[in-house]
Design an enzyme around this catalytic site. Sequence first.
Site, PDB file in Angstrom:
ATOM      1  N   ASP A 228      -4.743   4.380  -1.040  1.00 43.90           N
ATOM      2  CA  ASP A 228      -5.349   4.377  -2.372  1.00 43.90           C
ATOM      3  C   ASP A 228      -6.218   3.149  -2.625  1.00 43.90           C
ATOM      4  OD1 ASP A 228      -3.890   6.654  -2.793  1.00 43.90           O
ATOM      5  OD2 ASP A 228      -2.859   5.928  -4.591  1.00 43.90           O
TER       6      ASP A 228
ATOM      7  N   HIS B  82      -1.909   1.428   0.609  1.00 49.57           N
ATOM      8  CA  HIS B  82      -3.148   1.000  -0.042  1.00 49.57           C
ATOM      9  C   HIS B  82      -4.082   0.319   0.945  1.00 49.57           C
ATOM     10  CE1 HIS B  82      -0.362   1.477  -3.413  1.00 49.57           C
ATOM     11  NE2 HIS B  82      -1.420   1.661  -4.179  1.00 49.57           N
TER      12      HIS B  82
END
Length: 277
Positions: free
Chosen positions: A97, A242
């Site tokens: 992300d 991430h």
Amino acid sequence: MKKDQLLTRRRALIAGVGVLGGAGAAGLLTRGTGGEAGPSAAPAPGPPARRPLKPSAYRLQPLAGYGPPVDSAGTPVRREPLLRMTGIGRTMVLTFDDGPDPRYTPDILSTLRQYDVRAMFFVCGEMAAEHPDLLAEMADDGHVVGNHTWSHPLLTGLTRGRIRAEMERTSEIVEKAYGERPLWFRAPYGAWNRAAFQLGAELGMEPLAWTVDTLDWTEPGTRTIVDRVEGGAGPGVVVLAHDAGGDRSQSVWALRDYLPHLLDAGYHITVPRRYQV
């Protein structure tokens, strides 16, 4: 690079995909939670010795190709995000992300390329607009790019119009840089509401959350991230990590550690695909 060229080479390269079919894509439907990037810290040193995963005598063979484009009118309006894939054997999905970030995303792409693995990248529009070359690289390698809004706001505090603008603007930049509009979206912080589900469906996107949260945004150390992925590994699991939003050095090192271990344990790391409904 023209849009049609990106589409052509993406479809030529993409393979090894799992199945999450249109309206039949639902897995276990429970809400997930996300986190906000914490303060930066120095990355942990190289990963230490690890405990073995449960071995497997086989690896799933890839399923080739994508189905036809999904008609947004047929995208169901969910009440909860999808958390895992179902009915496809010993398969897992890795998701990243908040990027793309030129400090970390290239290293993650390089590691995935080394092991011929496809992953999902839920990008923020403002980051994608600054680094379209990284989305083109994702297209080249057959990764799936999802919509993570434009500026990573808390959707539950926005008006319906603002939510639409965040999603729509991101879908447009993804289409321009990646070659096609995203078919998946993820709410920042894992904070979903009715408007997000409805607007996502109107834009032809399915909501995907996660099964295993690495909490790498807290920078807990490379070893801890690896343990969370390996400890949570299982059929249909969707892993949240991430590639932006802070110092992601630990996330880069952790991927280099757990990815080959998952493959050696018999997991097939893949991406979902959707069929027209």
